[in-house]
Motif scaffolding. Structure first.
Motif, PDB file in Angstrom:
ATOM      1  N   TRP A   1       0.821  -1.213   0.000  1.00 32.88           N
ATOM      2  CA  TRP A   1       0.000   0.000   0.000  1.00 32.88           C
ATOM      3  C   TRP A   1       0.855   1.263   0.000  1.00 32.88           C
ATOM      4  O   TRP A   1       0.397   2.308  -0.468  1.00 32.88           O
ATOM      5  CB  TRP A   1      -0.941   0.004   1.201  1.00 32.88           C
ATOM      6  CG  TRP A   1      -1.979  -1.063   1.161  1.00 32.88           C
ATOM      7  CD1 TRP A   1      -2.010  -2.216   1.893  1.00 32.88           C
ATOM      8  CD2 TRP A   1      -3.149  -1.093   0.337  1.00 32.88           C
ATOM      9  NE1 TRP A   1      -3.126  -2.964   1.590  1.00 32.88           N
ATOM     10  CE2 TRP A   1      -3.846  -2.292   0.625  1.00 32.88           C
ATOM     11  CE3 TRP A   1      -3.679  -0.225  -0.615  1.00 32.88           C
ATOM     12  CZ2 TRP A   1      -5.028  -2.637   0.006  1.00 32.88           C
ATOM     13  CZ3 TRP A   1      -4.868  -0.567  -1.247  1.00 32.88           C
ATOM     14  CH2 TRP A   1      -5.523  -1.756  -0.938  1.00 32.88           C
TER      15      TRP A   1
ATOM     16  N   TRP B   1       2.074   3.588   2.317  1.00 28.80           N
ATOM     17  CA  TRP B   1       1.402   4.746   2.903  1.00 28.80           C
ATOM     18  C   TRP B   1       2.300   5.976   2.964  1.00 28.80           C
ATOM     19  O   TRP B   1       1.805   7.105   3.053  1.00 28.80           O
ATOM     20  CB  TRP B   1       0.902   4.384   4.302  1.00 28.80           C
ATOM     21  CG  TRP B   1      -0.194   3.369   4.258  1.00 28.80           C
ATOM     22  CD1 TRP B   1      -0.137   2.087   4.721  1.00 28.80           C
ATOM     23  CD2 TRP B   1      -1.502   3.532   3.707  1.00 28.80           C
ATOM     24  NE1 TRP B   1      -1.325   1.433   4.487  1.00 28.80           N
ATOM     25  CE2 TRP B   1      -2.187   2.296   3.873  1.00 28.80           C
ATOM     26  CE3 TRP B   1      -2.170   4.586   3.092  1.00 28.80           C
ATOM     27  CZ2 TRP B   1      -3.489   2.094   3.453  1.00 28.80           C
ATOM     28  CZ3 TRP B   1      -3.475   4.395   2.670  1.00 28.80           C
ATOM     29  CH2 TRP B   1      -4.119   3.170   2.845  1.00 28.80           C
TER      30      TRP B   1
ATOM     31  N   PHE C   1       1.611   7.683  -0.182  1.00 29.70           N
ATOM     32  CA  PHE C   1       0.248   8.226  -0.059  1.00 29.70           C
ATOM     33  C   PHE C   1       0.252   9.543   0.708  1.00 29.70           C
ATOM     34  O   PHE C   1      -0.336  10.538   0.265  1.00 29.70           O
ATOM     35  CB  PHE C   1      -0.634   7.188   0.628  1.00 29.70           C
ATOM     36  CG  PHE C   1      -2.001   7.684   0.981  1.00 29.70           C
ATOM     37  CD1 PHE C   1      -3.025   7.656   0.048  1.00 29.70           C
ATOM     38  CD2 PHE C   1      -2.270   8.183   2.256  1.00 29.70           C
ATOM     39  CE1 PHE C   1      -4.292   8.115   0.367  1.00 29.70           C
ATOM     40  CE2 PHE C   1      -3.536   8.638   2.586  1.00 29.70           C
ATOM     41  CZ  PHE C   1      -4.542   8.612   1.640  1.00 29.70           C
ATOM     42  N   ASN C   2       0.910   9.573   1.846  1.00 23.79           N
ATOM     43  CA  ASN C   2       0.963  10.796   2.645  1.00 23.79           C
ATOM     44  C   ASN C   2       1.735  11.905   1.941  1.00 23.79           C
ATOM     45  O   ASN C   2       1.423  13.092   2.103  1.00 23.79           O
ATOM     46  CB  ASN C   2       1.605  10.500   4.006  1.00 23.79           C
ATOM     47  CG  ASN C   2       0.745   9.568   4.849  1.00 23.79           C
ATOM     48  OD1 ASN C   2      -0.478   9.593   4.763  1.00 23.79           O
ATOM     49  ND2 ASN C   2       1.390   8.731   5.659  1.00 23.79           N
TER      50      ASN C   2
ATOM     51  N   PRO D   1      -0.460   3.455  -4.323  1.00 26.01           N
ATOM     52  CA  PRO D   1      -0.657   4.597  -3.412  1.00 26.01           C
ATOM     53  C   PRO D   1      -1.261   5.809  -4.091  1.00 26.01           C
ATOM     54  O   PRO D   1      -2.041   6.552  -3.468  1.00 26.01           O
ATOM     55  CB  PRO D   1       0.758   4.878  -2.895  1.00 26.01           C
ATOM     56  CG  PRO D   1       1.671   4.234  -3.857  1.00 26.01           C
ATOM     57  CD  PRO D   1       0.955   3.054  -4.389  1.00 26.01           C
TER      58      PRO D   1
END
Length: 327
Positions: free
Chosen positions: A60, A62, A65-66, A264
């Motif tokens: 994933w 993250w 993503f952030n 992501p």
């Protein structure tokens, strides 16, 4: 002298029923639903496994993503998506109201025109319509106003007015109008015709009948379907990527095409779509609650009111349980 005597019929005597046994000594056993508990436990386990996978699966990513969730390019793309949704909704429902009025007109010519419009724009896929409007300048170099089949009094270059964003808004609005027309028409015909007859008997003008009598009642039937269409349009704006417009999905594609972080970046788009769709759903709830005033004298409490009542109930129970509290 003859004396006649009459005897009353013999009524059979039924024995009294035995006295019922007292229920005081019986133990009340609640109904058991083992399979219901099993299904609930299985659902909780599946959700827990999915959340655990989200937190621990490195695929994933993250961190990426952030890093991209609130970057300037993503925020500009979200703003473009909101613009497309807003203009497509406003223009689409404004034109849809006109088409719905034509469908409800007693004129067969206007009815046919409105029906043909709805039939055509619901039959042609949206992506085909967008590509067509994007290439409109290929068919018509200039657009103008003048005498029909006569000279043109004023004209302009199509390329100067209808760019990529304008073509996208035009295609979305015309496509949306076909569905909005049927939603509005369904809401209007759901209102009892006897109310219009009563309003006409009282001498109320037709415009006031439509604005003050028909529309408030029709909105209860229009709003749920209209909100679905707005949310569908909001997510459907991703299809304008074929016109190279920098909306949310197109921008996400550009970024993961450059970085190779597909999952992501798709989660970034998903998070923004979920957030904005949730806000639209909240707005739908309160608008429906507003137009339900005529049907519900005491509407049910809102989630915020329920939360406040729950907190107040907890506080009161604590006060009553405390030493020296209220009895």
């Amino acid at each position: 002298m003859t004396v006649t005597t009459t005897t009353s019929p013999v009524v059979p005597v039924t024995p009294a029923p035995p006295p019922e046994e007292s229920d005081a000594g019986l133990r009340v056993v609640p109904a058991r639903h083992p399979w219901r508990w099993f299904a609930g436990a299985a659902a909780v386990v599946l959700v827990a496994q999915f959340l655990h996978g989200l937190a621990t699966n490195p695929g994933w990513d993250w961190e990426t993503f952030n890093a991209f969730l609130t970057t300037d390019s993503i925020l500009r793309a979200v703003w473009t998506t909101l613009q497309l949704t807003f203009y497509g909704t406003v223009l689409g429902f404004a034109l849809g109201a006109v088409v719905a009025a034509l469908r409800l007109s007693p004129s067969p010519i206007l009815q046919t025109i409105a029906w043909t419009y709805i039939w055509a724009f619901r039959s042609i896929p949206l992506i085909v319509q967008l590509v067509f409007w994007f290439n409109l300048s290929y068919l018509y170099k200039r657009l103008g106003v003048g005498i029909p089949f006569g000279p043109t009094l004023w004209h302009f270059e199509t390329m100067d007015v209808l760019g990529a964003l304008g073509a996208a808004v035009l295609g979305l609005a015309l496509h949306q109008a076909a569905y909005a027309a049927e939603i509005i028409r369904a809401g209007v015909i759901s209102v009892d015709a006897g109310q219009l007859e009563a309003a006409a008997a009282l001498g109320i003008p037709r415009l006031r009948q439509a604005w003050r009598i028909v529309l408030p009642q029709a909105m209860r039937g229009i709003l749920p379907n209209a909100a679905n269409e707005v949310i569908s349009l909001f997510k459907g704006t991703s299809i304008v990527y074929v016109m190279a417009i920098g909306e949310l999905f197109y921008q996400v594609q550009v970024i993961y095409g450059r970085t190779g972080r597909v999952v992501p970046l798709l989660m970034v788009a998903t998070a923004w779509y979920v957030l904005l769709t949730t806000l639209l759903s909240i707005g739908q709830y309160y608008i429906e609650r507003y137009f339900a005033r005529g049907a519900e004298r005491t509407p049910p409490p809102t989630p915020l009111q329920r939360a406040r009542a729950f907190v107040r109930q907890i506080q009161e129970s604590r006060l009553s349980a405390a030493p020296g509290g209220r009895s």
